[in-house]
Design a protein around this motif. Sequence first.
Motif, PDB file in Angstrom:
ATOM      1  N   LEU A 127       0.832  -1.201   0.000  1.00  0.00           N
ATOM      2  CA  LEU A 127       0.000   0.000   0.000  1.00  0.00           C
ATOM      3  C   LEU A 127       0.865   1.249   0.000  1.00  0.00           C
ATOM      4  CD1 LEU A 127      -2.834   1.310   0.287  1.00  0.00           C
ATOM      5  CD2 LEU A 127      -2.494   1.199   2.772  1.00  0.00           C
ATOM      6  N   LEU A 128       0.614   2.114  -0.954  1.00  0.00           N
ATOM      7  CA  LEU A 128       1.265   3.416  -1.006  1.00  0.00           C
ATOM      8  C   LEU A 128       0.266   4.444  -0.460  1.00  0.00           C
ATOM      9  CD1 LEU A 128       4.020   4.498  -2.150  1.00  0.00           C
ATOM     10  CD2 LEU A 128       2.725   5.226  -4.167  1.00  0.00           C
ATOM     11  N   VAL A 129       0.636   5.129   0.610  1.00  0.00           N
ATOM     12  CA  VAL A 129      -0.245   6.132   1.202  1.00  0.00           C
ATOM     13  C   VAL A 129       0.190   7.504   0.710  1.00  0.00           C
ATOM     14  CG1 VAL A 129      -1.071   7.187   3.335  1.00  0.00           C
ATOM     15  CG2 VAL A 129      -0.710   4.707   3.229  1.00  0.00           C
ATOM     16  N   ASP A 130      -0.622   8.080  -0.169  1.00  0.00           N
ATOM     17  CA  ASP A 130      -0.327   9.373  -0.770  1.00  0.00           C
ATOM     18  C   ASP A 130      -0.883  10.473   0.140  1.00  0.00           C
ATOM     19  OD1 ASP A 130      -0.122  11.657  -2.352  1.00  0.00           O
ATOM     20  OD2 ASP A 130      -0.570  10.573  -4.200  1.00  0.00           O
ATOM     21  N   THR A 131      -0.013  11.374   0.595  1.00  0.00           N
ATOM     22  CA  THR A 131      -0.417  12.415   1.538  1.00  0.00           C
ATOM     23  C   THR A 131      -0.932  13.684   0.862  1.00  0.00           C
ATOM     24  OG1 THR A 131       1.811  13.366   1.669  1.00  0.00           O
ATOM     25  CG2 THR A 131       1.290  11.558   3.193  1.00  0.00           C
ATOM     26  N   CYS A 132      -1.127  13.654  -0.445  1.00  0.00           N
ATOM     27  CA  CYS A 132      -1.452  14.867  -1.195  1.00  0.00           C
ATOM     28  C   CYS A 132      -2.735  15.535  -0.723  1.00  0.00           C
ATOM     29  CB  CYS A 132      -1.546  14.568  -2.683  1.00  0.00           C
ATOM     30  SG  CYS A 132      -2.943  13.504  -3.123  1.00  0.00           S
ATOM     31  N   CYS A 133      -3.683  14.736  -0.202  1.00  0.00           N
ATOM     32  CA  CYS A 133      -5.002  15.273   0.142  1.00  0.00           C
ATOM     33  C   CYS A 133      -5.167  15.520   1.639  1.00  0.00           C
ATOM     34  CB  CYS A 133      -6.096  14.318  -0.343  1.00  0.00           C
ATOM     35  SG  CYS A 133      -6.044  14.005  -2.119  1.00  0.00           S
ATOM     36  N   LEU A 134      -4.128  15.326   2.421  1.00  0.00           N
ATOM     37  CA  LEU A 134      -4.243  15.487   3.872  1.00  0.00           C
ATOM     38  C   LEU A 134      -4.552  16.933   4.246  1.00  0.00           C
ATOM     39  CD1 LEU A 134      -1.347  13.341   5.393  1.00  0.00           C
ATOM     40  CD2 LEU A 134      -3.803  12.923   5.577  1.00  0.00           C
ATOM     41  N   THR A 135      -5.425  17.074   5.250  1.00  0.00           N
ATOM     42  CA  THR A 135      -5.747  18.388   5.779  1.00  0.00           C
ATOM     43  C   THR A 135      -5.640  18.355   7.300  1.00  0.00           C
ATOM     44  OG1 THR A 135      -8.111  17.875   5.965  1.00  0.00           O
ATOM     45  CG2 THR A 135      -7.353  18.851   3.892  1.00  0.00           C
ATOM     46  N   LEU A 136      -5.643  19.529   7.896  1.00  0.00           N
ATOM     47  CA  LEU A 136      -5.694  19.648   9.348  1.00  0.00           C
ATOM     48  C   LEU A 136      -7.151  19.601   9.793  1.00  0.00           C
ATOM     49  CD1 LEU A 136      -3.201  22.650   9.669  1.00  0.00           C
ATOM     50  CD2 LEU A 136      -2.661  20.220   9.854  1.00  0.00           C
ATOM     51  N   ASP A 137      -7.376  19.610  11.090  1.00  0.00           N
ATOM     52  CA  ASP A 137      -8.746  19.690  11.595  1.00  0.00           C
ATOM     53  C   ASP A 137      -9.394  20.965  11.071  1.00  0.00           C
ATOM     54  OD1 ASP A 137      -8.297  17.384  13.006  1.00  0.00           O
ATOM     55  OD2 ASP A 137      -7.815  18.410  14.881  1.00  0.00           O
ATOM     56  N   GLY A 138     -10.604  20.819  10.551  1.00  0.00           N
ATOM     57  CA  GLY A 138     -11.288  21.975   9.990  1.00  0.00           C
ATOM     58  C   GLY A 138     -11.100  22.100   8.494  1.00  0.00           C
ATOM     59  N   GLY A 139     -10.306  21.205   7.896  1.00  0.00           N
ATOM     60  CA  GLY A 139     -10.180  21.182   6.448  1.00  0.00           C
ATOM     61  C   GLY A 139      -9.133  22.099   5.866  1.00  0.00           C
ATOM     62  N   THR A 140      -8.383  22.815   6.706  1.00  0.00           N
ATOM     63  CA  THR A 140      -7.328  23.681   6.196  1.00  0.00           C
ATOM     64  C   THR A 140      -6.029  22.893   6.028  1.00  0.00           C
ATOM     65  OG1 THR A 140      -6.642  24.357   8.407  1.00  0.00           O
ATOM     66  CG2 THR A 140      -8.365  25.667   7.339  1.00  0.00           C
ATOM     67  N   VAL A 141      -5.044  23.489   5.373  1.00  0.00           N
ATOM     68  CA  VAL A 141      -3.737  22.843   5.229  1.00  0.00           C
ATOM     69  C   VAL A 141      -2.645  23.628   5.954  1.00  0.00           C
ATOM     70  CG1 VAL A 141      -4.263  21.618   3.096  1.00  0.00           C
ATOM     71  CG2 VAL A 141      -3.386  23.968   2.991  1.00  0.00           C
ATOM     72  N   VAL A 142      -2.947  24.877   6.350  1.00  0.00           N
ATOM     73  CA  VAL A 142      -1.988  25.710   7.084  1.00  0.00           C
ATOM     74  C   VAL A 142      -2.724  26.469   8.177  1.00  0.00           C
ATOM     75  CG1 VAL A 142      -0.292  27.572   6.982  1.00  0.00           C
ATOM     76  CG2 VAL A 142      -0.550  26.049   5.027  1.00  0.00           C
TER      77      VAL A 142
END
Length: 446
Positions: free
Chosen positions: A83-98
């Motif tokens: 399994l390759l886990v692609d982190t491209c779509c990861l977000t923080l709590d609340g859906g933000t990335v920063v």
Amino acid sequence: MDTSHEIGEAVPGDALRETGVTIREAGPDDAVAGVRPRWVALPETSGEVAALMRVSAEHDLAVVPVGDGTKLGWAGPPERCDLLVDTCCLTLDGGTVVEHSSGDLVAKVSAGLPVDVLSSTLARSEQELALDNPLPAGTVGGTLATAIAGPRRFRYGTARDLLIGITVVLADGTIARSGGRVVKNVAGYDLGKLFCGSYGTLGIITEATFRLHPVPADRRWVVAELPAFEVRAAESTNGAGAPAFPGRPGPPGGLDALVAELAASQAEPSAIEADWPDGPDALGGPTLAVLVEGTAAEARARAVQALIGRRGAARVTGEPPGWWGTLPGEDVLLEVRIPPARLGGALRAIAAGELPVRMRGSAASGVLRIALAPDVGERAFAGFVSRVRDRLGHLGGRLIVVTAPRELAGGVDRWGPAGALPLMRRIKERFDPGRRMSPGRFIGGI
């Protein structure tokens, strides 16, 4: 008809899809150092990564995390990869990335965030993460996992020095956090320091919190083309009056002394980089570039120019040289780490490898990166690694094969000797007893 194999293939895939995470079949472009996975997952939260890891533990699936994929060919190939886990779509709590707290000079970011996007986001508040990614692309997670840093490591340190908090998902699906606003250590381990440079062998980084710096008010580079005698001084000896490496270039005593003088100067440079387009055994000398940042940058740069001027003509410019902050090559790339005071010995060791190289790196931090021609040949490559590594070992240095075609890298130990290997094995056993996280990618087959 016997369908047991097909059923065995389908069950883990079905279980992965039942997590609600987007799952697709892997293709040739998803290969990790030549090893093709069976599935690729695109989770959006740390919780979804944890769900994937629980399924992987249940079905004994080997997992490799990936960001942009710019460094998937670095380190050794995994023993297996399901399994390759692609982190491209990861977000923080609340859906933000920063989450940027500009008043505190702190940013919490998703591991899948591209480094250049983070840089542009912080720049709007005149702040920065002082890591100088030497690749044109790459994510925060990949930068941490490979512990790569650019020229300003001399002043600001590496990723582990700027990282103040981290969230990771372990092999059994446990979400662990340390540092930052939330402190939840795992058995007393400093997760940030452990995961920096671990190449995905301990777990998956999902979030990171960094200490930031204001963007300097001004920057100046001092660039000098040093003469050949800086790297081809008189022969060194082995203590018995005989040349240490007969027929090879002697110690660049002038360069050693100059770098030490610059590093200790009141000009307080942020970086001291050198570039050898044709290697330390070439007739020409290196190009030296020194970065000065902050207040009175022009005046401080002139002081640096005066220091260098006794050895070679130097110019002050508002722009870096074209090679600044980049790798010398990406097909066959090696890294030398050496105590800065032994830079001269390192250059002699590299010249003794008896192959043409392109080399650049931090003269003041003792990190040099070497590029060889892709068609170097297996025997020549193995001989180069062996000769250079042997000489570096006597200087307290080491050589790492960062990336190379499998036919070259397969004939050498990528990492070389490591005195801390027993401790690293115990840490691997603690975090990943089933050896399912990027198995075999790291030093000693960890």
